[in-house]
Design a protein around this motif. Structure first.
Motif, PDB file in Angstrom:
ATOM      1  N   ARG A 148      47.771 -12.823 -20.400  1.00 11.49           N
ATOM      2  CA  ARG A 148      46.487 -12.083 -20.351  1.00 11.49           C
ATOM      3  C   ARG A 148      45.616 -11.449 -18.950  1.00 11.49           C
ATOM      4  O   ARG A 148      45.584 -10.755 -18.500  1.00 11.49           O
ATOM      5  CB  ARG A 148      45.565 -11.441 -21.593  1.00 11.49           C
ATOM      6  CG  ARG A 148      47.297 -11.411 -22.722  1.00 11.49           C
ATOM      7  CD  ARG A 148      46.669 -10.533 -23.459  1.00 11.49           C
ATOM      8  NE  ARG A 148      45.611 -11.775 -24.160  1.00 11.49           N
ATOM      9  CZ  ARG A 148      43.726 -12.057 -24.517  1.00 11.49           C
ATOM     10  NH1 ARG A 148      43.740 -10.801 -24.787  1.00 11.49           N
ATOM     11  NH2 ARG A 148      42.960 -13.101 -24.967  1.00 11.49           N
ATOM     12  N   LEU A 149      45.563 -12.287 -19.102  1.00 11.27           N
ATOM     13  CA  LEU A 149      44.155 -12.704 -17.659  1.00 11.27           C
ATOM     14  C   LEU A 149      45.184 -12.071 -16.778  1.00 11.27           C
ATOM     15  O   LEU A 149      44.249 -11.750 -15.413  1.00 11.27           O
ATOM     16  CB  LEU A 149      43.653 -13.635 -17.549  1.00 11.27           C
ATOM     17  CG  LEU A 149      42.536 -13.781 -18.401  1.00 11.27           C
ATOM     18  CD1 LEU A 149      41.779 -15.162 -18.627  1.00 11.27           C
ATOM     19  CD2 LEU A 149      41.338 -13.068 -18.664  1.00 11.27           C
TER      20      LEU A 149
ATOM     21  N   PHE B 285      41.671  -7.391 -11.366  1.00 12.21           N
ATOM     22  CA  PHE B 285      40.109  -7.552 -11.581  1.00 12.21           C
ATOM     23  C   PHE B 285      40.047  -8.902 -11.679  1.00 12.21           C
ATOM     24  O   PHE B 285      39.546  -9.902 -10.976  1.00 12.21           O
ATOM     25  CB  PHE B 285      38.975  -6.648 -11.889  1.00 12.21           C
ATOM     26  CG  PHE B 285      37.571  -7.187 -12.481  1.00 12.21           C
ATOM     27  CD1 PHE B 285      36.645  -6.465 -10.964  1.00 12.21           C
ATOM     28  CD2 PHE B 285      37.090  -7.885 -13.376  1.00 12.21           C
ATOM     29  CE1 PHE B 285      35.344  -7.707 -10.600  1.00 12.21           C
ATOM     30  CE2 PHE B 285      36.095  -8.243 -12.330  1.00 12.21           C
ATOM     31  CZ  PHE B 285      35.454  -8.528 -11.815  1.00 12.21           C
ATOM     32  N   ARG B 286      40.436  -9.613 -12.883  1.00 14.57           N
ATOM     33  CA  ARG B 286      40.178 -10.705 -12.840  1.00 14.57           C
ATOM     34  C   ARG B 286      41.302 -12.206 -12.175  1.00 14.57           C
ATOM     35  O   ARG B 286      40.504 -13.267 -12.037  1.00 14.57           O
ATOM     36  CB  ARG B 286      40.595 -11.484 -15.236  1.00 14.57           C
ATOM     37  CG  ARG B 286      40.188 -10.610 -14.955  1.00 14.57           C
ATOM     38  CD  ARG B 286      38.351 -10.503 -15.495  1.00 14.57           C
ATOM     39  NE  ARG B 286      37.759  -9.454 -16.527  1.00 14.57           N
ATOM     40  CZ  ARG B 286      36.902  -9.366 -16.352  1.00 14.57           C
ATOM     41  NH1 ARG B 286      35.490 -10.059 -16.176  1.00 14.57           N
ATOM     42  NH2 ARG B 286      36.293  -8.269 -17.226  1.00 14.57           N
ATOM     43  N   SER B 287      42.453 -11.247 -11.872  1.00 13.50           N
ATOM     44  CA  SER B 287      42.707 -12.370 -10.976  1.00 13.50           C
ATOM     45  C   SER B 287      42.120 -12.229  -9.419  1.00 13.50           C
ATOM     46  O   SER B 287      42.665 -12.479  -8.693  1.00 13.50           O
ATOM     47  CB  SER B 287      44.520 -11.559 -10.509  1.00 13.50           C
ATOM     48  OG  SER B 287      45.175 -11.858 -11.860  1.00 13.50           O
TER      49      SER B 287
ATOM     50  N   HIS C 186      33.829 -14.686 -14.888  1.00 14.21           N
ATOM     51  CA  HIS C 186      34.116 -13.765 -14.180  1.00 14.21           C
ATOM     52  C   HIS C 186      36.563 -13.934 -14.146  1.00 14.21           C
ATOM     53  O   HIS C 186      36.865 -12.321 -14.980  1.00 14.21           O
ATOM     54  CB  HIS C 186      33.598 -13.072 -12.175  1.00 14.21           C
ATOM     55  CG  HIS C 186      32.412 -12.810 -12.885  1.00 14.21           C
ATOM     56  ND1 HIS C 186      32.112 -11.768 -13.609  1.00 14.21           N
ATOM     57  CD2 HIS C 186      31.115 -13.414 -11.937  1.00 14.21           C
ATOM     58  CE1 HIS C 186      31.414 -11.328 -13.137  1.00 14.21           C
ATOM     59  NE2 HIS C 186      30.499 -12.710 -12.032  1.00 14.21           N
ATOM     60  N   ALA C 187      36.713 -14.343 -13.935  1.00 14.08           N
ATOM     61  CA  ALA C 187      38.011 -14.334 -14.069  1.00 14.08           C
ATOM     62  C   ALA C 187      37.994 -15.089 -15.175  1.00 14.08           C
ATOM     63  O   ALA C 187      39.482 -14.157 -15.644  1.00 14.08           O
ATOM     64  CB  ALA C 187      38.597 -15.548 -13.494  1.00 14.08           C
ATOM     65  N   THR C 188      37.617 -15.327 -16.174  1.00 17.16           N
ATOM     66  CA  THR C 188      38.105 -14.787 -17.424  1.00 17.16           C
ATOM     67  C   THR C 188      37.600 -14.294 -18.679  1.00 17.16           C
ATOM     68  O   THR C 188      37.602 -14.232 -19.389  1.00 17.16           O
ATOM     69  CB  THR C 188      37.944 -17.425 -18.025  1.00 17.16           C
ATOM     70  OG1 THR C 188      36.911 -17.335 -18.118  1.00 17.16           O
ATOM     71  CG2 THR C 188      38.371 -18.103 -17.106  1.00 17.16           C
ATOM     72  N   GLY C 189      36.909 -14.024 -18.120  1.00 13.60           N
ATOM     73  CA  GLY C 189      36.322 -12.550 -18.710  1.00 13.60           C
ATOM     74  C   GLY C 189      35.308 -12.964 -20.163  1.00 13.60           C
ATOM     75  O   GLY C 189      34.925 -12.646 -21.053  1.00 13.60           O
TER      76      GLY C 189
END
Length: 197
Positions: free
Chosen positions: A89-90, A95-97, A153-156
């Motif tokens: 999902r990420l 943004f997360r990527s 930030h990358a993983t919410g």
């Protein structure tokens, strides 16, 4: 996180959310696979970190030079993550990527070691994310300065809004120990993936 030096068959009868295995000299590869199977059953993040200098597989002893022990462990492709759906999902979020480890972040992890990085993650989560109403929620996680911040930030896992959106962990209540361990597992999972690239 626990780092396990494997010199005999082991039972995972201790509490951890992340387990890294390092093969001791003359470790049998089947022992590593058995530990991995136990981690899968318990949904523990598993990483095979190093083969050690001599690894036994199918009755044969393989001598492995020091500079190849980490890469050979990676080539075994036996790591396990209970978070594959989340990372799928990420990956769809631009943004997360966009976050990744820079050379100085990689050096920092190598110098400090995985157990210290995991301790830092637990400390940051406990102080900045765990309270029901964190101080400056939404701005409490810097965009740089520590590999754990990038991972958040990358993983919410950077603020309570993102934590709710990506992980369905309710806002306005203190995080339980189990929830904090889960968040740290996700952070470590991202860091392991980045260090493997």
């Amino acid at each position: 996180m626990k780092i396990l030096q494997v010199d005999q068959p082991q039972s995972i009868d201790f509490d951890t959310d992340v387990l890294g295995c390092i093969a001791s000299p003359n470790c049998d590869f089947s022992w590593i696979l058995d530990i991995r199977d136990q981690c899968i059953k318990k949904k523990i993040l598993f990483r095979f970190l190093s083969t050690g200098p001599a690894l036994i597989k199918d009755g044969k002893i393989y001598s492995i030079p020091k500079n190849q022990q980490v890469s050979q462990a990676r080539k075994a492709q036996i790591d396990y993550s209970p978070n594959e759906d989340l990372f799928c999902r990420l990956s769809h979020s631009q943004f997360r990527s966009s976050f990744y480890l820079r050379p100085k972040d990689r050096t920092y992890i190598q110098q400090k070691g995985w157990e210290t990085i995991d301790e830092h993650a637990h400390d940051f989560i406990a102080s900045r994310l765990a309270p029901a109403v964190p101080y400056h929620d939404g701005k409490q996680t810097p965009m740089k300065g520590h590999p754990v911040f990038l991972a958040q930030h990358a993983t919410g896992t950077c603020c309570r809004n993102c934590l709710y959106k990506w992980h369905q962990i309710p806002k306005e209540k203190d995080l339980t120990d189990k929830e904090q361990d889960y968040i740290c597992q996700v952070i470590m999972d991202w860091l392991f993936r980045q260090m493997s690239k």
